[in-house]
Design a protein around this motif. Structure first.
Motif, PDB file in Angstrom:
ATOM      1  N   GLY A 120       0.836  -1.191   0.000  1.00 56.04           N
ATOM      2  CA  GLY A 120       0.000   0.000   0.000  1.00 56.04           C
ATOM      3  C   GLY A 120       0.873   1.243   0.000  1.00 56.04           C
ATOM      4  O   GLY A 120       1.845   1.321   0.762  1.00 56.04           O
TER       5      GLY A 120
ATOM      6  N   ILE B 274      -3.423   0.293  -3.210  1.00 56.75           N
ATOM      7  CA  ILE B 274      -2.997  -0.991  -2.637  1.00 56.75           C
ATOM      8  C   ILE B 274      -3.088  -2.045  -3.725  1.00 56.75           C
ATOM      9  O   ILE B 274      -4.109  -2.155  -4.409  1.00 56.75           O
ATOM     10  CB  ILE B 274      -3.876  -1.415  -1.444  1.00 56.75           C
ATOM     11  CG1 ILE B 274      -3.950  -0.305  -0.393  1.00 56.75           C
ATOM     12  CG2 ILE B 274      -3.336  -2.705  -0.810  1.00 56.75           C
ATOM     13  CD1 ILE B 274      -4.901  -0.618   0.758  1.00 56.75           C
TER      14      ILE B 274
ATOM     15  N   SER C 186       1.391  -0.043  -6.686  1.00 55.10           N
ATOM     16  CA  SER C 186       0.654   0.722  -5.678  1.00 55.10           C
ATOM     17  C   SER C 186       0.914   2.220  -5.839  1.00 55.10           C
ATOM     18  O   SER C 186      -0.009   3.034  -5.679  1.00 55.10           O
ATOM     19  CB  SER C 186       1.024   0.260  -4.267  1.00 55.10           C
ATOM     20  OG  SER C 186       2.399   0.447  -4.004  1.00 55.10           O
TER      21      SER C 186
END
Length: 298
Positions: free
Chosen positions: A19, A151, A172
């Motif tokens: 993330g 993410i 990400s």
């Protein structure tokens, strides 16, 4: 003469969930600060120090919210819907792989390997990341610091302590910087495929049954946004069902007020780009707040 450090030749390539979270507005604010004065005026120096501490405090707050939220989600197996008593007991004996955080400037990278060793349940970590990201998003927004994030799953190498490198990080970061556009957390296609594969498996033991149930709950905590991308549905029905009794709903009220303030600010400034972006965020709140009305009125 200093000795050369030995090169790490044991780097392992594997799949990671990563993330990338960015605290919005910080860079613009830092650029607005005047350069250090030519004179060594203590008052001017102290003023700049105070302003820098404010921006850094927002970054530290984001990291703190995430860490505390993640630990909180890990400790609440009783909140998982659809588990038998035996599965809850077995869940308590399982753990996710270690979650690591890499921080720089006003950004934060959260990553976790998806390998499945003994007593490891990677999807538990994914679920915790989703929940912590949702809570962090709301808490930061409530104090006027909006977040944008992405993410996804991909290949990567855990090069040194708390540092990830590879396509997983690139995926990400691309979601955050190129796709998210306004304050929201976008979830990538590869992570969706991973969760869908787990949720459609045929369980052969309690661990695989738990994995299937949790992956479904992860998917239920997402919603398809207007542009077709899945995002974390932090005010959706699934979050309400799972955590409505433990979330401080005053945070939601404060976050909504901040959204309205941002909208008014950018409209008054005739900042077309940001006015439209924050209108999207305002519309998301407008569509979801009625779900929380009963709890927010208590």
């Amino acid at each position: 003469m200093a000795k050369r450090k030995k090169r790490n030749n044991n780097l392992t390539l594997g799949h990671y969930v990563v993330g990338f979270m960015d605290l919005l507005g910080q860079q613009e604010y830092l650029r607005s600060l005047s350069v250090l004065p030519l004179s060594n005026d203590p008052k001017e120096l102290d003023k700049i120090k105070i302003e820098l501490k404010k921006t850094y405090g927002a970054v530290v707050g984001m990291r703190k919210f995430f860490n505390e939220s993640f630990e909180g989600f890990k400790r609440k197996p009783k909140k998982l819907v659809g588990f038998s008593t035996q599965q809850k007991q077995e869940y308590a004996s399982l753990d996710n792989n270690p979650i690591k955080i890499q921080s720089f400037s006003d950004s934060m990278v959260i990553f976790m390997p998806l390998k499945t060793d003994t007593l490891k349940l990677p999807v538990r970590g994914v679920w915790g990341i989703f929940g912590a990201a949702a809570t962090t998003f709301l808490c930061c927004l409530a104090i006027g610091h909006p977040i944008r994030g992405g993410i996804d799953v991909g290949l990567g190498m855990d090069i040194i302590k708390n540092e990830i490198y590879g396509p997983a990080l690139s995926r990400s970061y691309s979601l955050e910087s190129r796709i998210a556009s306004y304050p929201r957390i976008v979830v990538g296609d590869e992570l969706i495929k991973y969760l869908e594969a787990l949720s459609s498996q045929t369980p052969n033991d309690n661990v695989s049954e738990i994995s299937k149930t949790m992956s479904r709950q992860c998917l239920n905590c997402l919603v398809i946004d207007d542009d077709g991308y899945p995002i974390i549905d932090y005010l959706g029905q699934s979050y309400l069902d799972l955590f409505g009794q433990v979330i401080d709903t005053s945070v939601i009220t404060k976050a909504h007020k901040q959204v309205l303030k941002f909208c008014e600010k950018f409209q008054s400034e005739k900042n077309t780009k940001l006015a439209f972006r924050y209108a999207l965020l305002r519309n998301y709140f407008k569509d979801r707040l009625h779900l929380w009305t009963e709890l927010m009125s208590k």
